[in-house]
Every structure is written in structure tokens, then in C-alpha cells.
Scaffold this active site. Structure first.
Site: not given
Ligand code: SRM
Ligand code: SF4
Ligand SMILES: Cc1cc2nc3c(=O)[nH]c(=O)nc-3n(C[C@H](O)[C@H](O)[C@H](O)COP(=O)(O)OP(=O)(O)OC[C@H]3O[C@@H](n4cnc5c(N)ncnc54)[C@H](O)[C@@H]3O)c2cc1C
Ligand SMILES: Cc1cc2nc3c(=O)[nH]c(=O)nc-3n(C[C@H](O)[C@H](O)[C@H](O)COP(=O)(O)O)c2cc1C
Lengths: 573, 604
Positions: A208, A435, A474, A478
Site C-alpha cells: 500500500k 477486523c 493490533c 490504523c
Molecule cells: C478503517 C481504518 C481504521 C479506522 O478506524 O479508521 C483501517 C482499518 C483497517 N486497516 Fe488500516 N485502517 C485505516 C487506516 C490505517 C492507518 C492510518 C493512516 O493510514 O493514516 C494505518 C497506519 C499507517 C500505515 O499504513 O503504516 C493503517 C495500517 C494498516 C496495516 C499495517 C500496514 C503496514 O504496512 O504496516 C494493515 C495490515 C496490512 O496492511 O497488512 C491495515 C489493515 C486494515 C484492515 C483492512 C484489516 C485487514 O487488512 O483485514 C482494517 C479494516 C477493519 C475494518 O473492519 O474496517 N491497516 N491503516 C482506516 C481506514 C483508512 C482509509 O480510509 O483508507
Molecule cells: S489496527 Fe487496523 S488492523 Fe489492527 S485491529 Fe485496528 S483496524 Fe484492525
């Protein structure tokens, strides 16, 4: 020279997928199961959807001779977080008809809908596109929703910044026809790499990719947690260009020190006109140099950490064919939202509404979703999602203000921000029950933790002091917990790691203070520190700075020392 | 007291013991001889029969779930013993004009749907209503099977009776309409009808004395009516252990559908896919309480449940009587008892609509509250009630897959009406009153009209929404066990995909093992517009027709009130569209499917 490591499994899936088609269409037609094949589950992420299952129900399903309660989450892209009233109404209607009746405002200014079953996925996609929104590239190894500071005070600058955000979003949107074929019954077209994905190619990115645009002094979009950010440089009221920051990210894995959150480095400056080109070239460098063998090491932050910032800048300048200018001065004061009413230079009004956990829903006591629907019906401005999961009802003309105010009053939203500064500075990720990666509760649990801490804050006289406090289920981060002053990160059911010392403006990473705390321990651990802060802080000193000065934790300079200098007592139960 | 192992229910053992002790030695001697002669209630002693000149007699039946058919066979046996030269005919195999050659005719026919004939008797009934014949030489009597809880009680029997009269035939004995507890009434009707027919009846009357004695002992009520009948039947069910109970709806559902596994071990009972299982329930304590309260009775009063057999009222209401289903006949009896003007008006012709509305969602207790506010004496209360009927459930298992077990798929009937939470007797008896390890009184009810094709290679199409899926679980298990040669296609539907996909994981396994070839589902409440199985049939029109052209059998099970009609319509539409032919062609096509037993329905 040792054997080259094999490519990560997802690389093969992408290559075989014929530009993200895979067997999604066939999978949707098989109704014996509510799920898709393993490979297609990876591929639909690029289409903006995740397959999930209701984890609350997991234990009993087999007993009932039913498979897991599968459903799909849809992420709707909202570049810069700006949506029209019509788009709000459409999203609301879809949430009601096909999803679980709630709208999640995400930490990247997007809409998420949960609980859409397979049989409804296609018609939901159609509905979204009918409202001139889409979900393509909301997830997957591509550029994600481009964030932009929705700051209403300086509207002319905001407008310019927003335009940059939208231009970048457009320019970096995958151009495969798969999305239209599968979801919108678009007719099939023959695929040749050049025409299909001029920027990405058939294997897209290693991982991503995330872009934001900030307008100082507000860092609400948390530029230091993103792969690429543009910091608006404003000179006498006009936007002249952007500082460029690269290599930020949050996600890590418990017990794996090779993974860590990292702050973006501010490496240079570009003009407004160059912004789109710079975005493309940064992405291309990562496309070509990112690690495709290990998805836990494939983000841009690791590419830069491994090869060095100087190498990256040099390489980028090569790709650009010109050099970025030197960084210009800028100041960030905080990364929160400004709640309540403000009037802008054009005499329009903006109301920032506090949305707990970003979850727009109706409860008997608080029919917020209904209220916002009623407002959307008469609102002549737009809606703006903030990176803190809140909502701005923006550009309300003076003649509409009274009407909107009346509705806010009627549906109990007028006092939405009359809450403790602590609560107003909080973020919780989705976590359970949807999630799949959650190790513990977050969105459903943080409000309780806050209520308990609020007692302490009252006693300590800190009611009006904003301390950023974030909880995630976790360590993927996010809710960007590793740059907040207080961060809770789930390790297991009712078990959280407590991180302290993040910068109030999101400019410094935090450090592990205690491991595996349960509800009671969280209170016992934090209360004395908060009282100590109340008594001994210096003038205007933020909590994150105080805990470092007082020696609760050592300061974390950059990602690669996130796991260092942790006090022994932190990990001994 | 009779020994434990004697093939009688505890209730029967008790009452028999009571009776036997009351007999004189002479009576016991006679009874022993009588029973060992292999005869039953109402039958003339075998000795007498031989002396009868043989009169020809035709017994014509129309049956859906087999009751009329069993009674026809039983009648034939009795008639033979009484000296008649008897032939049994199924309405499915004759036309009205065939009756031209018949002199003496007994008709036994049931009513289904909302006053319709049994599926297989429909053509005969249709022809009869249409044709005008002249059958002056024909002498007949009709026994109509039905259920007083339906508005068109015994309609088919009434039709046949009226038409035969219109044909100029002679009704030698008045029509007998029977409720679900038809055994005694049928026995009496048969005895009298046989008497009424010529010479042989002289012999019959010789046996009269015997008949009198026996029928006053009402042994027929104890299921000894036919020596040929299985030892275990409705009156004497097998006590099968409940091995397993599984709720088939997931948390979040609005439905309550149970999967029950019952042991047949040691019963000697056997079944085939397509058969139904009879379940003999008892009434729920709170429902008994409600009735007692309405009637202002204690429950300790002693009442006679059948000639010579008495027990405390509360027990009788729990075990022996239908204490909920309200019907015209009950209201009529209640009217006679109470002389209530209100009730009289309700029952009167001009009150027909109000009458239907009144019955809807009301129980006997409601009627007593409304029209006998002061309550009723125990004797009068019991005089209103019919015997507690057993209920049938399509068997959901294949004996090849589950030896010595029988499985059911049962929807608990629960509803709120007129200020009360109400429930179905049998479905909630199973859900609420039988624990795992407890005993369920059951018997097997054969259904020859719902069978897998003779050849395991013949493709089958199964349409079974809701609990209608039950027999198809049996079909698919059976095909699987046979080495699943033929193609199979299931159409299932219910309210919500996530919560109501009955047996989802099993279908997935059957698809993987190829025991099931295709699966289409329709869930009505997952989207704004309603989607039902018939819509899926239409969607699959082309393929469906080609399966039919390849000789596929088409099965429908489940709701009779709407689903079965809608599916029938959809089937006609599919054939009309894909054949590119007329509606008339489609109708003929379907008629032929029925005749050749390629279109079979088990609807309720
Ligand atoms: C909805 C949201 C959290 C929230 O409560 O708002 C979210 C929710 C999820 N994130 Fe996230 N991420 C969200 C912002 C973020 C952020 C914050 C940001 O981008 O500013 C991060 C940290 C920044 C980063 O990318 O390092 C983030 C880092 C992750 C990661 C770890 C990525 C990594 O490379 O370390 C995962 C897991 C993965 O990608 O393997 C992940 C994966 C997920 C998933 C899709 C779980 C999955 O892969 O099965 C979650 C869905 C949960 C659900 O039931 O909705 N999400 N995720 C945010 C949606 C953002 C958007 O509209 O696109
Ligand atoms: S940080 Fe992201 S991946 Fe981890 S529990 Fe929250 S929504 Fe799911
Ligand atoms: C051949 C055959 C096969 C069958 N197979 C199955 C099967 O596989 N699975 C299965 O579940 N059932 C099956 N049935 C139906 C089953 O026999 C029973 O009819 C059903 O279980 C209800 O019986 P009960 O004793 O629980 O309810 P009852 O005590 O008989 O009560 C049912 C009555 O309650 C009233 N009622 C019900 N709902 C309402 C309402 N909402 N408002 C007002 N009044 C209402 C109606 O008068 C209805 O007739 C089958 C029936 C037949 C004839
Ligand atoms: C779904 C269904 C509908 C019925 N409809 C009627 C009816 O309209 N009128 C009636 O008198 N009996 C009705 N009955 C009762 C049957 O006629 C009764 O069960 C009879 O004993 C069946 O005899 P058979 O097995 O020979 O078909 C109905 C029974 C069922 C299960």
C-alpha cells in the site's frame, strides 16, 4: 552473492490476475458460500473491499451448521475528505439498505460500510458509483485515498491544497477496466500493459502507498505516518508550494523488531505545479526498489530506512529529472480538530462535529445518523471528513445557518464537542467485530477507558487539557497510536501495551511504557502519571514532552530505535 | 398389570389392565379367540363370514398422506371376512365412467389444501364435477376424511357424495365425515354400510353381537383395528430417543428451525426418503393451565377419555385431547351447551366472514372466555374436544446414511395473537418439552407419492424452501450413499442468507463430493425486493428446461398456501418460454410429468 529470496505470494496473485480480474466474477456467482477464493480475497482489496466475518458470532456458527458469517467491508474513496450532500445521502441510504446501518468515518477521511453480504456487493458498488464516488484503489498495493487538511479557516489555501490532492488522486488511480467489467457491467476490453497500467504495471506496488497534504500549523492528517506528504507553504495568504516528506508509517508486528513505526523525513520542496509529478516519481522509486519478497518489509519506510534518505533523494531527483529545492520553514502546533462553529473569509460557516470512533449511527439516545441525513437534505455546502474521524458540516451559507443549527439542536448534536478535551483528542480503530486482524477491542472499548480516565482528569483539573490518546486492536496502527501522547495497542483480549511520549503534533514516536495491561491496570497505571503532570508540568508543556522529561520513558528519535531504550519494568509483568 | 414389553403405550397398558380385570372368564375366553382370529374391532367373527353369499364390492379411495388408503385396505379385509368379493381401487387409476360397471361402491377420500382433493385424485375429481353420468344401478356410501380445523371440512368427500347422487345412484348409507381421529367413526361406518349392502350383510348382522361388544370396548381406539398394520402407529407410537437437537438458524435470525435426530433402534421401523414421520405430542403445561383457568376448573376432576377409561382432567387435557385448535364443530357444540346468543349469531350464515376472522389466531380457551364466561363443567369441556392429533414431518435423513436414525427439520410455530404469545403444539413440544436423551413418540407414515426415481442415474430437481428442504436432505444423502450417479439440483430459499441458510455446511460438503450437482438460493429479506425460489427457477429457465428434457424428475416440498402455486406457475412459464410453444402445451407437458410421476409434491 546469496540466492535471491522468492517473491511474496501476493506478487504471483497480482501477476496471474490479468489486471485485478482474477476469478472474482465467477466467485460472486457461487452462492453456496458467502466467501471468495483466497486469491480473489486479495484481489478485491484493489477494488476497495475486504472480505470479513462477524467475529462476535464465530464460536457458534459451526454448531448451527453454518459457515462463518461472511460479509464485505467497502471503503469509499473521498479524496481530501470532501463529499457533497448528495454523496452523503447516497452513502447513508446504502448503509441502511445493504450494510449494517452505520457509516464509519476513517482515519484517512474515507467512508467505510460494513456487513455487506456477497449477494449485495455488486448492487452496492453500482449505488456508490451512481453517486459519483468509487472504491477502486481504496485498498490494495496501490496509492490509497489521498488525505488533505480540511481546515476551513483559510479557505483559499485549502481550496488550492484540495485541488492538488484531487489531481494526485486522479493521476494515480489504476486504469484497469476490471473494476468496470466486474461491478458496473462495463464491456470487456483486451488488455495490453501500456494502455492498462502506464504507472503501475501488472504487478502494481510492493505494498500500500499513502499520500497526504497538510496545511500548517495543523498536522491533523499526520504527515509523519505517511509514505509521502506535502506540507503547504503559505506566503502572505497564498499557497506557493510544498515541502516534501517521505517514508512514514505505523504498522509493526508484536515481537518482531525488524518491524517498526517510522516518521517521514522532510526532504525538500516543490512548486504546486510539480506536486503531481513528484507524487508519481516517489511512487515509481518505491515501485522499482521496494522489497517484493517480504510484505512485512515492503513499505516505502523500509526502503528508505535500508538505503538511507540521501540515496532516496538522489534517486528521486534522477526520476524527476530536476532537483527538489531545499526545505522551507514550517511549524506544526497539533494534529487535532477544532470543534464547533467557525466563519471563514467568504462569510461561510463550518461546524465540526465530534464523532466517537468515527462511527455514524443511530441510538435511541442519540439519533446522529438521522440528524445528519436531515441536514444533508437541506445543506447547500459540503461535508468534510477529518483524519481524526470527525465530521465538518462545511460551507454553510449564512441564510442556511439557522436551519442547520436548529437540526443540530433537534438531534442532540449541537453540544457534540462539550466533552472532555481528552475525549475530543481520541482515535480508535475499528477492530472487533469486523477486523480480521484485531487482537483486542478498540472502537467499542476506548469510550469506557476514557470515561474512567475522565474522573482522574477532573480530579487533576485537566478537563480542558488536550492529550492525544489513541487505541488500536493490533500493532498495525490504523489509529496512528505510535505518534500519540498516550497509545494503547492490543496484544490479546483485554490486554494492551501502553505507549507514552508521542509528540502532541504527531512529530515524535512514542515508546513502550507497560505491557499487557487490562482495564483496571490501565487506570492504576495512568492516574498517578496524570496527577503528576497536573502538578509539575511547566508552562504550556504537553503531556508527551512531560513524560520524557520526568523519565517515564526515553524519547524515540526515529523508527529504528523504537524498540530500544525500553525500561526493563515495561516488559516485566 | 400387563408386562412392560407388551407393545402398548403406558396409557393403553393401564386401561387394558383395568378392562381385562373387569371381564368375566367367558368374556376373556371369547375375546382371546376373537383377537387371535386376526380380526379387529367392528369386524364380524371369521366363522360367520364364510356363511355369507359373496356380493361384489368396490372400495374406491383418494389419499395424499396414506390414511384413506390404509382405511381402504382395512375395509377390504373386513368386507372379505364379512363375505364380500372385494376389489380396492385408487382414484388415480380410474375415471368416473369406469363406475358404470360397479354395483356396490364404498368411497374413502380425504381433503387437502383449502378443500381440494388429494393430488393424485384431482383428475378423477375434476372429471366427476364436469361429467354428467347416469348410474341408476349403483349403490354407494362415502367416508370422508378431513380435519375440522379447516374451513372446508371434508369437502372432497362431500363433492363425491353429491355427484354420485346426481348420477342417480342410491346412497345406501349416509356419508360419514371424519376428523383426524377417524378410526372409530370409520369402523362404525364400515360396519353399518356393509350391513346395508345386500345378502352378505345378513351374515354381517349375525356377527352384530360381537361387533357390539367389541366396539363398546373401543379397542379400535387402541390401534388393534388392523392386525396387518404396523405394531407402531399413531395410537401406539414407538418411544424413540432424541439423540441430537441442533438449532439451524444463526444468532441474529428471526426464525427458529430445529434439526432433530431420533433413534429408531429396536423399533423394527424402516423408511425410505420421501416418507414422513408421525410425532405424537402432548400439550404444554401453560396451555393446559390456560384452558383450565378459562373453564374455571381445577384439573383434579375425573373425566372419561374413552368408553371405560378415566383419568384426572389435567392429565387428559395434556395427553389425550386437542385443546387449542378451534373449529366450527367445537363452536357449534359450545353453542348448544351455552345457548350463547353472541355465538349463535357468529355461527349463523350472515356471520360467515366474522366467523373466519374469529377463528384466526384464537384457541378453544378464547372461545370459552368469550361465550362461556362462567366456565364449564369438566364433562362438558371434554365433550367439546377431539382427540389430540399426531403431526407429520418429512423425514430429513436417508437410512443409508444414518442407520437406525430418523432426522427431522422442524420450524417452531410461535406467534402473537389477541394479546397472547401462542405456539404450535407439536413443533414446540419438540423444541421445549423434549430434552436430549428424552423419548419422542413416533411412527413412520409412508408416502408412495414422493419417491426418488427408480434409477439412481435419473437427474432430479428439488425445490424446497424453508423446512421444505427436509426430504431433499434425505434425497441427496441417499444419492450420495448410492454413489451419486445422477445429476441433482437444489433450489433453497429462506429469509436471510447469513442466518437462515439451513444445513449450509452440509450442502457445501455434498457439492464437494458431487452428491449434489447444483445449488441455487433465494433469500427474501436481504434486499428491498423479495426474491423467492420461483424467481430463481425463472432465472435458470434455459438450463431447467434442458434438465426436464433430459428426463429429470421435478420435486416440490414445503408451503402449500403460496409457494407451491408460485413454483407451479414458474414451471409452466419456463416450459412455455423454452419450448417456444403455447400455454396449453406447457400445461399438457406438466400434466404428463405428473402422470409419469416425474412431478411430485409434498406440500403442507
Ligand atoms: C478503517 C481504518 C481504521 C479506522 O478506524 O479508521 C483501517 C482499518 C483497517 N486497516 Fe488500516 N485502517 C485505516 C487506516 C490505517 C492507518 C492510518 C493512516 O493510514 O493514516 C494505518 C497506519 C499507517 C500505515 O499504513 O503504516 C493503517 C495500517 C494498516 C496495516 C499495517 C500496514 C503496514 O504496512 O504496516 C494493515 C495490515 C496490512 O496492511 O497488512 C491495515 C489493515 C486494515 C484492515 C483492512 C484489516 C485487514 O487488512 O483485514 C482494517 C479494516 C477493519 C475494518 O473492519 O474496517 N491497516 N491503516 C482506516 C481506514 C483508512 C482509509 O480510509 O483508507
Ligand atoms: S489496527 Fe487496523 S488492523 Fe489492527 S485491529 Fe485496528 S483496524 Fe484492525
Ligand atoms: C406431509 C407433511 C409433511 C410435513 N413436513 C414438515 C416438516 O418437514 N417440517 C415442519 O416444520 N413441518 C412440517 N409439516 C407441518 C407439520 O406437520 C405441522 O403442521 C407444523 O409443525 C405445525 O404443527 P404444530 O402442532 O406445531 O402447530 P399447531 O398446534 O398445529 O398449530 C398450527 C396452527 O396455528 C395457527 N397459526 C400458526 N401461525 C399463526 C399465526 N402467525 N397467526 C395465527 N394463527 C397461526 C394456525 O391455525 C395453524 O394451523 C408437514 C406437514 C405435512 C402434512
Ligand atoms: C396441508 C393440509 C391441508 C388440509 N386441508 C384440509 C381441508 O381443507 N379440509 C379438510 O377437511 N381436511 C384437510 N386436511 C386434513 C386431511 O384431510 C387429513 O389429514 C386426512 O386424514 C388425510 O388423509 P389422507 O392421508 O388419506 O390424505 C388437510 C391436511 C393437511 C396436512
Amino acid at each position: 552473492m546469496s540466492e535471491p529470496k522468492p517473491l511474496a505470494a501476493n506478487e504471483g496473485i497480482k501477476t496471474r490476475s490479468n489486471y485485478l480480474r482474477g476469478t472474482i466474477a465467477e466467485g460472486l456467482a457461487d452462492l453456496s458460500t458467502g466467501s471468495l477464493s483466497e486469491d480473489d480475497q486479495q484481489l478485491i482489496k484493489f477494488h476497495g473491499s475486504y472480505q470479513q466475518d462477524d467475529r462476535d458470532l464465530r464460536p457458534d456458527r459451526r454448531k448451527h451448521r453454518l459457515e462463518k458469517a461472511f460479509s464485505f467491508m467497502l471503503r469509499i474513496r473521498v479524496p481530501g475528505g470532501v463529499a457533497s450532500s448528495g454523496q452523503w445521502l447516497a452513502t447513508d441510504a446504502i448503509a441502511e439498505t445493504y450494510a449494517n446501518g452505520t457509516i464509519k468515518l476513517t482515519t484517512r477521511q474515507a467512508f467505510q460500510l460494513h456487513g455487506i453480504i456477497k449477494t449485495n456487493l455488486k448492487r452496492t458498488m453500482k449505488g456508490i458509483n451512481a453517486a459519483a464516488m468509487d472504491t477502486i484503489a481504496a485498498c490494495g498495493d496501490v496509492n490509497r485515498n489521498v488525505m488533505c487538511n480540511p481546515n476551513p479557516h483559510l479557505s483559499s489555501v485549502h481550496a488550492a491544497a484540495l485541488k492538488t490532492a484531487q489531481d494526485i488522486s486522479c493521476h494515480l488511480t489504476p486504469s484497469t477496466r476490471a473494476y468496470h467489467e466486474i461491478w458496473l457491467d462495463g464491456e470487456k476490453v483486451e488488455s495490453s500493459e501500456e494502455e492498462i497500467e502506464p504507472i503501475y504495471g501488472k504487478t502494481y506496488l510492493p505494498r500500500k502507498f499513502k499520500i497526504t497534504i497538510a496545511v500548517p500549523p495543523s498536522n491533523d492528517v499526520d504527515i509523519f505516518a505517511n509514505c509521502l506528504s506535502f506540507i503547504a507553504i503559505v506566503e502572505d495568504g497564498k499557497l506557493v508550494g510544498y515541502n516534501v516528506a517521505v517514508g512514514g508509517g505505523m504498522g509493526m508486528t508484536h515481537g518482531n523488531e525488524a518491524t517498526f513505526p517510522r516518521l517521514a523525513d522532510v526532504i525538500g520542496y516543490c512548486t504546486v505545479e510539480q506536486a503531481v509529478d513528484v507524487a508519481e516519481k516517489v511512487l515509481l522509486v518505491q515501485r522499482d526498489y521496494g522489497d517484493r519478497t517480504d510484505r512485512k518489509h515492503s513499505r516505502l519506510k523500509y526502503t528508505i530506512n535500508d538505503r538511507g534518505v540521501d540515496w532516496f533523494l538522489a534517486e528521486l531527483n534522477k526520476y524527476l529529472g530536476y532537483d527538489l529545492e531545499p526545505v522551507r520553514p514550517y511549524v506544526f502546533t497539533d494534529n487535532g480538530d477544532r470543534f464547533g462553529w467557525v466563519e471563514d473569509e467568504n462569510g461561510n460557516f463550518h461546524y465540526t462535529l465530534y464523532v466517537e470512533g468515527g462511527r455514524v449511527t443511530d441510538t435511541r439516545e442519540y439519533p446522529m445518523r438521522t440528524g445528519l441525513r436531515e441536514i444533508a437534505k437541506i445543506h447547500d455546502g459540503d461535508f468534510r471528513l477529518t483524519a481524526n474521524q470527525n465530521l465538518i458540516i462545511a460551507n454553510i451559507s449564512s441564510k442556511k445557518r439557522a436551519e442547520v443549527e436548529a437540526l443540530l439542536e433537534k438531534y442532540g448534536m449541537a453540544q457534540s464537542h462539550e466533552r472532555s478535551a481528552l475525549r475530543l483528542s481520541s482515535i480508535a480503530c475499528v477492530a472487533l467485530p469486523t477486523c480480521g486482524l484485531a487482537l483486542a477491542e478498540a472502537e467499542r472499548y476506548l469510550p469506557t477507558v476514557l470515561t474512567e480516565l475522565e474522573e482522574t482528569m477532573e480530579d487533576a483539573g485537566l478537563r480542558h487539557d488536550s492529550i492525544t490518546i489513541r487505541m488500536t486492536g493490533c500493532p498495525n496502527g490504523c489509529g496512528r497510536p505510535f505518534i500519540s501522547e498516550i497509545g494503547f495497542v492490543g496484544r490479546g483480549p483485554d490486554r494492551y501495551n501502553l505507549y507514552l511520549g508521542g509528540g502532541h503534533a504527531g512529530q515524535r514516536l512514542s515508546k513502550l511504557y507497560r505491557q499487557d495491561l487490562d482495564a483496571a491496570e490501565i487506570r492504576e497505571t495512568l492516574s498517578p502519571i496524570l496527577h503528576h503532570y497536573a502538578k509539575e508540568r511547566t508552562e504550556g508543556e504537553h503531556f508527551g514532552d512531560f513524560v520524557i522529561r520526568s523519565g517515564y520513558v526515553a524519547a524515540t528519535a526515529q523508527g529504528n530505535d523504537f524498540h530500544r531504550n525500553i525500561k526493563p519494568e515495561a516488559t516485566q509483568g | 398389570m400387563l408386562p412392560e414389553h407388551a407393545p402398548f403405550s403406558p396409557a393403553q397398558r393401564q386401561s387394558l389392565a383395568g378392562l381385562i380385570t373387569s371381564f368375566t372368564p367367558a368374556q376373556r375366553f371369547w375375546l382371546g379367540g376373537f383377537l387371535s382370529a386376526g380380526a379387529g374391532a367392528g369386524a364380524a367373527p371369521a366363522a360367520v363370514a364364510s356363511s355369507g353369499a359373496s356380493t361384489p364390492l368396490t372400495i374406491l379411495y383418494g389419499s395424499e398422506s396414506g390414511n384413506s388408503e390404509k382405511l381402504a385396505d382395512l375395509s377390504a379385509k373386513k368386507a372379505k371376512q364379512a363375505g364380500f368379493k372385494t376389489v380396492v381401487k385408487n382414484m388415480a387409476d380410474v375415471t368416473p365412467s369406469d363406475l358404470g360397471k360397479v354395483e356396490n361402491l364404498l368411497v374413502i377420500v380425504s381433503t387437502w389444501g383449502e378443500g381440494d382433493p388429494p393430488e393424485t385424485a384431482t383428475p378423477f375429481h375434476k372429471a366427476m364435477m364436469a361429467e354428467t353420468l347416469s348410474l341408476p344401478k349403483l349403490r354407494f356410501s362415502v367416508c370422508a376424511l378431513g380435519d375440522t380445523s379447516y374451513v372446508n371440512f371434508c369437502q372432497t368427500g362431500k363433492d363425491v357424495d353429491a355427484r354420485l347422487e346426481a348420477y342417480g345412484a342410491t346412497r345406501i348409507f349416509p356419508r360419514q365425515d371424519c376428523d383426524l381421529d377417524y378410526e372409530d367413526l370409520h369402523a362404525a361406518w364400515l360396519e353399518n354400510a356393509l350391513k346395508a349392502f345386500g345378502p352378505a350383510s345378513a351374515a354381517g348382522s349375525n356377527g352384530g353381537a360381537g361387533v357390539e361388544v367389541i366396539s363398546s370396548l373401543d379397542l379400535s381406539g387402541f390401534g388393534l383395528g388392523s392386525a396387518a398394520a404396523a405394531v407402531y402407529d399413531k395410537k401406539n407410537p414407538f418411544q424413540g430417543e432424541l439423540l441430537e437437537r441442533v438449532l439451524l438458524n444463526g444468532e441474529g435470525t428471526a426464525k427458529e428451525t430445529w434439526h432433530y435426530e431420533i433413534s429408531l433402534e429396536g423399533s423394527g421401523l424402516s423408511y425410505q426418503p420421501g416418507d414422513a414421520l408421525g410425532v405424537v405430542p402432548v400439550n404444554a403445561p401453560d396451555v393446559v393451565e390456560g384452558l383450565l383457568k378459562a373453564a374455571r376448573l381445577k384439573g383434579t376432576e375425573t373425566v372419561e377419555i374413552s368408553a371405560g377409561v378415566s383419568k384426572p382432567l389435567a392429565d387428559a387435557l395434556r395427553e389425550d385431547f386437542d385443546i387449542t385448535a378451534l373449529s366450527r364443530s367445537i363452536l357449534t357444540k359450545l353453542g348448544d351447551l351455552t345457548k350463547s346468543k353472541k355465538l349463535a349469531k357468529l355461527l349463523s350464515e350472515q356471520g360467515a366472514d366474522q366467523f373466519r376472522d374469529y377463528l384466526w389466531g384464537r384457541w378453544i380457551a378464547d372461545a370459552i372466555r368469550d361465550f362461556a364466561a362462567k366456565g364449564l363443567p369438566a364433562k362438558d369441556l371434554v365433550s367439546l374436544l377431539r382427540k389430540l392429533p399426531a403431526r407429520l414431518y418429512s423425514i430429513a435423513s436417508s437410512p443409508l446414511a444414518h442407520e437406525d436414525e430418523v432426522h427431522l427439520t422442524v420450524a417452531s410455530v410461535r406467534y402473537h395473537a389477541h394479546g397472547l404469545d401462542r405456539k404450535g403444539v407439536t413443533s414446540t413440544y419438540l423444541a421445549d418439552l423434549v430434552q436430549k436423551g428424552g423419548k419422542v413418540p413416533v411412527y413412520v407414515n409412508e408416502n408412495k407419492n414422493f419417491r426418488l426415481p427408480d434409477s439412481a442415474d435419473t437427474p432430479i430437481i428439488m425445490v424446497g424452501p424453508g423446512t421444505g428442504v427436509a426430504p431433499f436432505r434425505a434425497f441427496v444423502e441417499h444419492r450420495g450413499a448410492q454413489g451419486n450417479a445422477g445429476k441433482s439440483w437444489l433450489f433453497f430459499g429462506d429469509q436471510r442468507y447469513t442466518y437462515d441458510f439451513l444445513y449450509q455446511t452440509e450442502w457445501q460438503d455434498h457439492l464437494a463430493s458431487k452428491a449434489l450437482t447444483k445449488l441455487d438460493v433465494a433469500f427474501s429479506r436481504d434486499q428491498p425486493e423479495k426474491i423467492y425460489v420461483q424467481h430463481k427457477l425463472t432465472e435458470r429457465s434455459k438450463e431447467l428446461y434442458s434438465w426436464l428434457q433430459d428426463g429429470a424428475h421435478f420435486y416440490v416440498c414445503g408451503d402449500a398456501s403460496r409457494m407451491a402455486q408460485d413454483v407451479h406457475e414458474a414451471l409452466l412459464a419456463v416450459i412455455e418460454k423454452e419450448s417456444g410453444n403455447t400455454r396449453a402445451f406447457a400445461e399438457a407437458y406438466v400434466e404428463d410429468l405428473k402422470k409419469t410421476k416425474r412431478y411430485q409434491r409434498d406440500v403442507y
